[in-house]
Enzyme design. Structure first.
Site, PDB file in Angstrom:
ATOM      1  N   GLN A  94      11.274  10.205 -10.959  1.00 32.42           N
ATOM      2  CA  GLN A  94      10.016   9.614 -10.484  1.00 32.42           C
ATOM      3  C   GLN A  94       9.042  10.713 -10.095  1.00 32.42           C
ATOM      4  OE1 GLN A  94      10.377   6.990  -7.102  1.00 32.42           O
ATOM      5  NE2 GLN A  94       8.271   6.254  -7.305  1.00 32.42           N
ATOM      6  N   HIS A 100       6.527   1.568 -10.061  1.00 31.16           N
ATOM      7  CA  HIS A 100       5.977   1.214 -11.377  1.00 31.16           C
ATOM      8  C   HIS A 100       7.096   1.008 -12.372  1.00 31.16           C
ATOM      9  CE1 HIS A 100       6.152   5.607 -10.999  1.00 31.16           C
ATOM     10  NE2 HIS A 100       6.414   5.639 -12.304  1.00 31.16           N
ATOM     11  N   LEU A 101       6.832   0.128 -13.295  1.00 34.31           N
ATOM     12  CA  LEU A 101       7.781  -0.179 -14.363  1.00 34.31           C
ATOM     13  C   LEU A 101       7.151   0.312 -15.674  1.00 34.31           C
ATOM     14  CD1 LEU A 101       9.584  -3.580 -14.832  1.00 34.31           C
ATOM     15  CD2 LEU A 101       8.457  -2.469 -16.745  1.00 34.31           C
ATOM     16  N   HIS A 102       7.901   1.130 -16.410  1.00 33.47           N
ATOM     17  CA  HIS A 102       7.441   1.590 -17.716  1.00 33.47           C
ATOM     18  C   HIS A 102       7.840   0.557 -18.773  1.00 33.47           C
ATOM     19  CE1 HIS A 102       6.936   5.997 -16.594  1.00 33.47           C
ATOM     20  NE2 HIS A 102       7.772   5.620 -15.637  1.00 33.47           N
TER      21      HIS A 102
END
Ligand code: AMP
Length: 114
Positions: A94, A100-102
């Protein structure tokens, strides 16, 4: 959060190419894409990482995961497939301390990840 890049994107201080925004979540294209499609889905609430999700804010999972799946569907990524990734902490890779989600798609993604 004053010094958070993603909070600055949310309040317009830093530009980004948004694909979605609602009361709880936003999604925009990653500035350094690792696949032909690389989108970040974030909660608007500043949560530093998945390690900071607890019983008070665990609805964030439904919000960002559900939104990512919906965006994948809308972009017709279902047929060829896609990957969703959440990096957490230093060894997790990170680099931006705002959850956050990729969403990655458009090429064969190797496994295991590096
Ligand atoms: P992570 O390493 O999981 O924390 O992912 C952070 C991601 O944010 C990386 O893929 C970066 O390329 C991306 N990123 C950093 N700054 C920006 C920005 N200003 N706009 C869009 N994406 C960004």
């Amino acid at each position: 959060m004053d010094d958070c890049i993603f909070c600055k994107i949310l309040n317009g201080e830093i530009p980004a190419k948004f694909i979605h925004s609602d009361g709880d979540t936003a999604a925009f294209y990653d500035v350094n894409p690792q696949a032909p499609t690389h989108i970040l889905i974030i909660p608007k609430e500043h949560i530093a990482s998945s390690a900071e999700v607890d019983s008070q804010n665990s609805d964030v999972w439904n919000k960002i995961l559900g939104r990512a799946v919906q965006i994948a569907h809308e972009l017709n990524l279902d047929k060829d497939g896609y990957r969703m990734v959440i990096n957490t902490g230093e060894q997790g890779g990170q680099t931006v301390p705002h959850l956050h989600l990729h969403l990655l798609a458009g090429r064969n993604l190797g496994w295991p990840p590096g």
